[in-house]
Structures are given as structure tokens and as C-alpha cells.
Design a protein around this motif. Structure first.
Motif: not given
Length: 853
Positions: A701-711
């Protein structure tokens, strides 16, 4: 009568004065096999009062102070599955030879009038390989004897096996010899000094006295009496084109219990610390590395062998120069970048420097103290050129960076172990730990930026420093409830104090200075239970984890977690084994994650730590099926799945043309899984074959510009290695091939990575000449495709009955080596190409030496 009393009185005075600090020795032996018996119980009594308790060592030997024998009149020797033996003690039996003699125990399964066959759940088998009458040439080393001819073999990693079972301990005359289980030492030690090899296989755990499901194998090398002291070693010297060189010396000397070693190494071949001859190989990063190191070790026993002292010191200086070119695709905002880097790194370090002392108060009480130091001081100069293409906008930056880091760890460890004579297997252990970790990092950046027809020049300077002090007290008590099981109670406590400071100076970023102080306390009571039920065993443990955190701003937190482990081990047959393992674990963040001390102040990508990080929680389930067809062939199936909560990852704030900021944070759930099949076969003619197939799946999981996403990354890999004697002792090949395919998914985009590697060693031996060729092929695909082919070669000639050799080595014969590194992270894929030294030749000589004849 008066004269007789005077004589007896003077005799007692003589024995009392003689007995101060003196011992009488004995040995316990199996009456049937004449093999020594380890861990036998020796009790001495004065009438019915016990005056002493002792245990025989791995050679069956024990010793008793004379002053105890003088007040005792009965000695009793006992051992599980043997008939007990008792003997009267008399004053006249104390001879000046300091020997009590042999005590031969008869197995309980043996009756003088009839033969009894009894199945025993517990066993201890000793195999004695006798070399006392064998005459070896000086060029034959002990390592040459570790062959299938006497039941030994080594795997590709140098691990020693005996009849298919891993060797857990490798001793010399019952003790340590220049590092426990250090098999490399025996490549330089001649076999002529061996009297015999003793192989002890047992399913009895020496600490808990419980019956193990999988037996342990210990190997004891016994030297002939005249070789209880000696000197040996090796040396190499080589010079070559492109100003390449190497010089190494290994010296070893021992005398009874005293052991001293010295290693000196200087080379610019990217070679490690100790090689009798340099192994020229390819490096995925730069091989333009210079190493200057020394290693000194000392070990000795004092005070009637009760005190063991060992010292290890290893200073090292290394220099590295390289150039690299990288291509990177950032999926989070569709950005491509091309970076050229030129670096110079100089590092001074002390690796694993330590002082160890063991004090065996008696056979039941042991005190240990260890002081360790790890130190690294690194200075780095970088010159980087960035070409960043984002949203059809080109941004060019030149960065000049000077940085330095110092990492230092000082750790003191004091432990005490007590065994209880009234019940074998019962023990108490307590450990105290004091330590300090220091991390310092400073960096100076000068940046020239070209964007939108504008040129901007600015600087970024920064310093970070973190100091962690810790104290820990770990204790556990083991109580056996049968020969098949035990219960252990644990109580651990740890206190950590962390102080962090950061200073940032820049003409483009906001200057800042901040300090943080954190105090952590950990309480962890626990319980562990082990029990064996005929053909399977169960081991389970539960630990409570209470963590108190105090922050400098006054905020306090109390966190509670639970760690647990459950292992089910089932021995289906002698050659088939099934294992299930469930693990629930709390992974606490380390200092670098909390503070980001070693992160760069690079304005292109600015990284920070997070002192508010919490622990990530991990659940893991593993399954292993081990099918061993023979002692030399095995097939292993393994599968595991991991589930994370509060997974530690990166929170990225980024936009095109702006500084990217990365912070470490807890980002929620993630899942990983692996499944593999491994096969290995060792043939009687010395050939071997190893194959492994691995499939894997990973989430990050990462957070990009306060939006959590999962690679997501999933892939499959193969590897096959072998050693084949085409013509025995003349022609052999050692091929290795591996292939890796990975695919990652990030939102709606996909990326693929393929890597195929083939290496080999083709060796031809004729008379005293050896010719070898080492080809290397690599195919790499990620952002771009790359194919590399290269070859190393060597000609070697031995002299002095294989004790000396001259050699000519060639690196990258066709001057064709170009290797590419591919990286996949949670938010980007990257391809990196390093510069490497081109073709060179190295001429040198090596020699083994010793004073054993």
C-alpha cells in the motif's frame, strides 16, 4: 600409635595442600560399544549426604576437585537407559596421576544371561571414524575428507551434512576452533593431524532433556596428541593490467586452548575479506571497489578451563567509484525520468568487533558477558543530472551533493544460566542488555534547475542526528514435565529512549529546526509449551506485548498486542516430514523509519521519518512437506501466506515539476503469498542437481496525495544448478540458470519484468594444469531490453604437491559486460545501468603453509 596419628595427620595436610585447585578426572563409557557417554550424572556422597554433582562432557569426561573427594566416601554414576554404577572412595585411591579411571555403564537392554531387544524412543549413537593409523600426504586437507566416502557432503552454500542430516555442531577436541562451525578453516588444515572423527547423533535436547522429533548431529574432530599445537595459513599475491592488484594473508596459530588468527587483505578487485585466491566475478553494481581490511581474533581458556575469553577486531576501509544511468517511470503521476550519476564513496568501519567472556562457575552455573561495537563512517560525493518528463514538460536539473553519515552501535550483554541437579532439563536464564545507537547524517546540495526557459540556482543543506539508548531484561524458566515435553515461562522488559534532531537550511525551502524525544517501555510476559507425541510434536507460545509511549509534547499512549506461535511437526515416516506453522507477530518500527536519519535532503525527492509510527501486525501461515527419498535426495514443498495490518509504507505528496515529499506511515492492510518446490540430488560420483520453482504475490500500500492505493506484484521464478563430472577428475561443468518473470499492477496500468541469467564453470584438469572458463549471459526486460554476454577465464598450475599454485586470470575476456538492474516498488519501476571496469588480466601466486609433519 602416636607416630601413626602423626603420619595420618601429615598425610591429610599434604593432600589438603595438594588438593587446592587440583582435580581428579574420570571418563564414562558404554560397556558394550566403548563409546563415551555424554551428560552422564556423577554424584559423590559423604555417607548419605550429597557433597557434589557433576556432568560428563561431549567426550564422556568429568573432573572432581580433590578437596571434595577427601570428604566423600561414595561415587555414583547414572544415565538414562543405563544401569547405575557406584564405587567406594578411599583416601589411598587418590593417586598423583590425577585420574579416577573409567566407569563403564551397561545398557539396561543388555542381560548377561540372555539377549534383550528393546525399542528405545530416545537414543544417542556415536560413530567413530578412525584415522590413527592412516598416513596422509601434507597436501590432503581435512576438508578433502568431508566426502561421500565416509558419509559427508556439502551443499552449494558450504553447509556440512552427514548421511543426509545437517551437522549442527562442528568441534575440535570437544571445543571451538577458530569459530564454531567454520568449515572454511579446514581447507588449510592438513588431514595428517587427525586421530579420528567422532559423529554423535541423538534425539535428546541437551538443555531441556526432551526427546526431539528430528535428531541433531554433532561432529568432533580429535587431533593426535603431538598436534595439539601448530601453525598454518595461506597467502596470495597478484598484479595485473588496469592497475589491478590483490594481496591477502591468513595466519592461524593454536596451542592447546589458545587460538590466535590474523588476516590482512588489500585489493581493488571488489573481492571480500579472506580468499586464498581471488574469485573474479561480475557485479550488478560497480566493481571499481578497493578494500583494505584486517581481522584479529584471540581465544583462550583460563582458571582450570572455567573461563573462556575471545576477542574479535575487524577494521576496514573501502573506496568505491562508479557511474550509473537510470530510467524511472513513476506511475502515480505519469512521469518519466532519466538520471546520470557519478559517485565516489569512502567508508571506514569496525565490523562486529567484540569481547566475549564465559565463566563456568561449575557444571550447573554459567555466566556470560559480551561487549560489541559496530561503527561505520562514510563520506560520499555525487554529481547528478536529472531529465524529468511530465505532462509534456521537460525539467532539467544538475545536482552536486556532498554527504556524510556515521552509524555507531555499542551493546553490552550479561547473561546467567542455572541448571538444576535435582531435575534434568530444569533451567533458569536471565539476560541484561545495555546499548546505545547513534546515527548522524549531514548533506550539502547545490542545484541548477532549467525549466520553462528559466535557470534557477539554489542550495539545500541539512543535518539529522538520532540517539537511542536502551535497557532490557529478559528471563525465562524451563520446567520439563516429562522426557517428551517442557513448559517455559518468559518475562521480558525493555526501555528505550530516543532523541532526534533535524536542521534544514535552504534558500528555496522553509528553513526549519525540530527536535523530538520519545520514551518507550515494553512489557512482555509469555509462556511456551513443547511436547512430543510419538511421531509428531507440538510447540506453541503466547506473548503479551504492552507498549507505553511518551512523547516530548506530553502525549502518552498505551498499546496492547499479542504475539503467538504454533508449530505442528509430523514425521510421517523416517523420510517424510510435514510441518504447519502459524505465527502472529508485532513488528515495531526501527530508528530509521521513525526518524529518517539516513534519508537524503535531495530537493528532487525529499524523504522524512515519522516518530508517530505504530507497529505493523503480521499473521503468517506456513506449510512445508519434506520428502526425502534417500540420504542424498530430497523434495520440499513450501507454501505460506502473510496478512499485514497497519502495514508500514510510504505516503507521497507529489505533483509535476514540484519537490516530491515522502513520509513513512501506517497504511493499512496488505497480503503476501509464496509457493515453492525445491529438489536436490547428490550422486555417488560427486555430481549434484538443485532445482527450485517459486511463485509469489505481494501487495504494497502507498498513499498518493492523501489517497490510499495498493500496488500488486506477482511473478514466477525458476533456478537450476548442477555440478557434473563429465570425465572424472579431468572435465567438469557447473551450470546455473535462472529466470524471473514479474508483473505489477498499479491502478489501471500494468508493467512487466523479465530476467534470464545463465552462468557456468567449465573446468579441464590435465597433469598439474587446470583451465576454466566462466561464461555469463543475461537478458533483461523492463522499461527497455538489454542483453549481455561476458566470459572470465583462468589458467592454473600447482606445485609442491598442490600446496602452491601460480595462476593467470582474465576478467571479461571479450570486453562485453553490460548489466542492468531492474527494480519494482510500490509506486514506480526503474532500470539502472552501472559502469564497470573493462577487461583486465591478473597474474599471481598462492601458497598454503603449515608446520605439521
Amino acid at each position: 600409635m602416636r607416630a601413626l596419628i602423626v603420619v595420618i595427620f601429615l598425610t591429610l595436610i599434604f593432600f589438603r595442600s595438594y588438593s587446592q585447585g587440583k582435580y581428579l578426572t574420570g571418563i564414562v563409557i558404554d560397556d558394550v560399544t566403548s563409546n563415551p557417554i555424554k551428560t552422564a550424572n556423577i554424584l559423590i556422597y559423604s555417607d548419605k549426604k550429597k557433597t557434589g554433582y557433576f556432568v560428563s562432557d561431549s567426550l564422556g569426561k568429568f573432573k572432581i576437585p580433590i578437596n571434595l573427594l577427601l570428604v566423600s566416601n561414595l561415587l555414583e554414576v547414572s544415565m538414562k537407559d543405563y544401569h547405575a554404577f557406584s564405587s567406594k572412595l578411599e583416601l589411598t585411591s587418590l593417586s598423583i596421576k590425577n585420574e579416577l579411571g573409567e566407569f563403564r555403564l551397561k545398557p539396561e537392554g543388555i542381560n548377561l544371561n540372555e539377549v534383550l531387544i528393546r525399542k528405545r524412543k530416545r537414543y544417542r549413537d556415536t560413530t567413530n571414524i578412525d584415522f590413527s593409523d592412516k598416513k596422509f600426504e601434507r597436501y590432503i586437507m581435512i576438508d578433502d575428507l568431508f566426502s561421500k566416502n565416509i558419509g559427508f557432503y556439502k551443499d552449494n552454500n558450504g553447509k556440512l551434512f552427514y548421511k543426509g542430516k545437517p551437522v549442527t555442531d562442528l568441534l575440535v577436541n570437544g571445543g571451538d576452533f577458530f569459530g564454531k562451525n567454520n568449515t572454511e578453516i579446514y581447507k588449510n588444515l592438513p588431514a595428517l593431524i587427525l586421530n579420528n572423527i567422532e559423529v554423535i547423533e541423538t534425539d535428546i535436547d541437551s538443555l531441556t532433556n526432551t526427546t526431539l522429533l528430528n535428531p541433531a548431529v554433532k561432529v568432533n574432530l580429535k587431533f593426535k596428541e603431538k598436534f595439539n599445537k601448530g601453525k598454518f595459513g595461506n597467502a596470495s599475491l597478484g598484479i595485473g593490467t588496469l592497475k589491478r592488484y590483490i594481496g591477502t594473508v591468513d595466519l592461524y596459530t593454536y596451542k592447546k586452548d589458545e587460538q590466535i588468527s590474523l588476516n590482512l587483505n588489500s585489493n581493488n578487485l571488489n573481492v571480500g575479506d579472506s580468499f586464498s585466491e581471488p574469485k573474479i566475478s561480475f557485479s550488478a553494481s560497480s566493481n571499481n571497489t578497493s578494500n583494505y581490511s584486517s581481522r584479529i581474533s584471540y581465544r583462550n581458556l583460563f582458571y582450570n578451563r572455567k573461563i573462556e575469553l575471545s576477542v574479535y577486531i575487524k577494521p576496514k576501509i573501502s573506496r568505491l567509484k562508479f557511474k550509473s544511468e537510470s530510467y524511472r517511470k513513476d506511475e502515480e503521476f505519469n512521469q518519466f525520468s532519466n538520471t546520470f550519476n557519478s559517485s565516489k564513496i569512502k567508508t571506514f568501519s569496525f565490523e562486529g568487533t567484540s569481547v566475549n567472556m564465559i565463566y563456568k562457575i561449575d557444571s550447573q552455573n554459567v555466566l556470560k558477558f559480551t561487549q560489541t561495537l559496530d561503527y561505520e563512517n562514510s563520506k560520499k560525493l555525487d554529481s547528478l543530472n536529472y531529465f524529468v518528463n511530465s505532462n509534456n514538460s521537460l525539467n532539467i536539473s544538475n545536482l552536486y551533493k556532498a554527504s556524510g553519515s556515521v552509524n555507531e552501535t555499542i551493546l553490552s550483554n550479561l547473561s546467567y544460566q542455572k541448571l538444576f541437579s535435582k531435575k534434568r532439563g530444569r533451567s533458569f536464564n536471565n539476560e541484561l542488555i545495555f546499548g546505545t545507537n547513534k546515527y548522524r547524517f549531514n548533506e550539502e546540495n547545490i542545484v541548477d534547475n532549467y525549466s520553462n526557459n528559466l535557470t534557477i540556482k539554489y542550495f539545500v543543506d541539512g543535518q539529522r542526528e538520532a540517539v537511542k539508548k536502551q535497557f532490557a531484561n529478559n528471563s525465562y524458566f524451563i520446567e520439563p514435565f516429562s522426557e517428551s515435553g517442557y513448559i517455559s515461562f518468559l518475562m521480558n522488559y525493555k526501555y528505550e529512549s530516543l532523541h532526534f534532531q533535524e536542521i534544514l537550511l535552504s534558500d528555496s525551502l522553509s528553513n526549519s529546526q525540530k527536535r523530538n524525544a520519545l520514551n518507550y517501555q515494553y512489557f512482555s510476559p509469555g509462556i511456551k509449551v513443547f511436547n512430543r507425541f510419538n511421531e509428531f510434536s507440538l510447540e506453541s507460545s503466547v506473548n503479551g506485548l504492552l507498549n507505553f509511549r511518551d512523547f516530548d509534547e506530553g502525549r502518552k499512549e498505551a498499546l496492547w498486542n499479542l504475539d503467538a506461535s504454533f508449530v505442528f511437526d509430523y514425521k510421517i515416516t523416517k523420510d517424510r516430514n510435514l510441518l504447519f506453522h502459524y505465527l502472529k507477530k508485532t513488528n515495531y518500527p526501527n530508528v530509521l523509519q521513525l526518524t529518517g536519519t539516513n534519508n537524503s535532503f535531495d530537493i528532487i525527492s525529499f524523504s522524512k521519518g515519522n516518530t508517530k509510527l505504530k507497529a505493523e501486525l503480521q499473521d503468517r501461515l506456513e506449510f512445508t512437506y519434506d520428502l526425502k527419498k534417500t540420504d542424498s535426495m530430497s523434495l520440499i514443498f513450501n507454501a505460506n501466506i502473510e496478512q499485514y495490518r497497519s502495514k508500514i509504507g510510504f505516503s507521497i505528496n507529489a505533483s509535476p515539476g514540484e519537490t516530491q515529499t515522502t513520509i513513512v506511515e501506517n497504511l493499512g492492510k496488505a497480503t503476501n503469498a509464496d509457493i515453492s518446490i525445491s529438489f536436490s540430488k547428490n550422486f555417488t560420483n560427486g555430481n549434484n542437481l538443485v532445482y527450485r520453482l517459486l511463485g509469489n504475490y505481494q501487495e504494497q500500500p502507498i498513499s498518493l496525495n492523501q489517497v490510499r492505493q495498493v500496488s500488486k506484484n506477482h511473478g514466477i521464478s525458476h533456478s537450476l544448478s548442477s555440478n557434473l563430472n563429465i570425465i572424472k577428475s579431468i572435465l567438469s561443468i557447473s551450470p546455473f540458470i535462472s529466470s524471473v518473470y514479474s508483473k505489477y499492477t498499479y491502478q489501471n496500468s500494468n508493467g512487466n519484468q523479465i530476467n534470464i541469467i545463465y552462468t557456468d564453470k567449465i573446468s579441464l584438469n590435465y597433469l598439474k594444469f587446470e583451465f576454466s572458463i566462466n561464461p555469463f549471459l543475461n537478458f533483461n526486460y523492463s522499461i527497455s531490453k538489454n542483453f549481455s554476454f561476458a566470459t572470465n577465464a583462468e589458467i592454473r598450475r600447482t606445485f609442491l604437491k598442490k600446496s602452491a599454485a601460480i595462476w593467470l586470470k582474465a576478467y571479461d575476456v571479450f570486453n562485453s559486460y553490460h548489466y542492468v538492474n531492474n527494480n519494482i516498488s510500490g509506486s514506480y519501476i526503474q532500470t539502472v545501468k552501472y559502469s564497470n571496469i573493462s577487461r583486465y588480466f591478473l597474474l599471481g601466486a598462492s601458497i598454503k603453509f603449515n608446520d605439521m609433519k
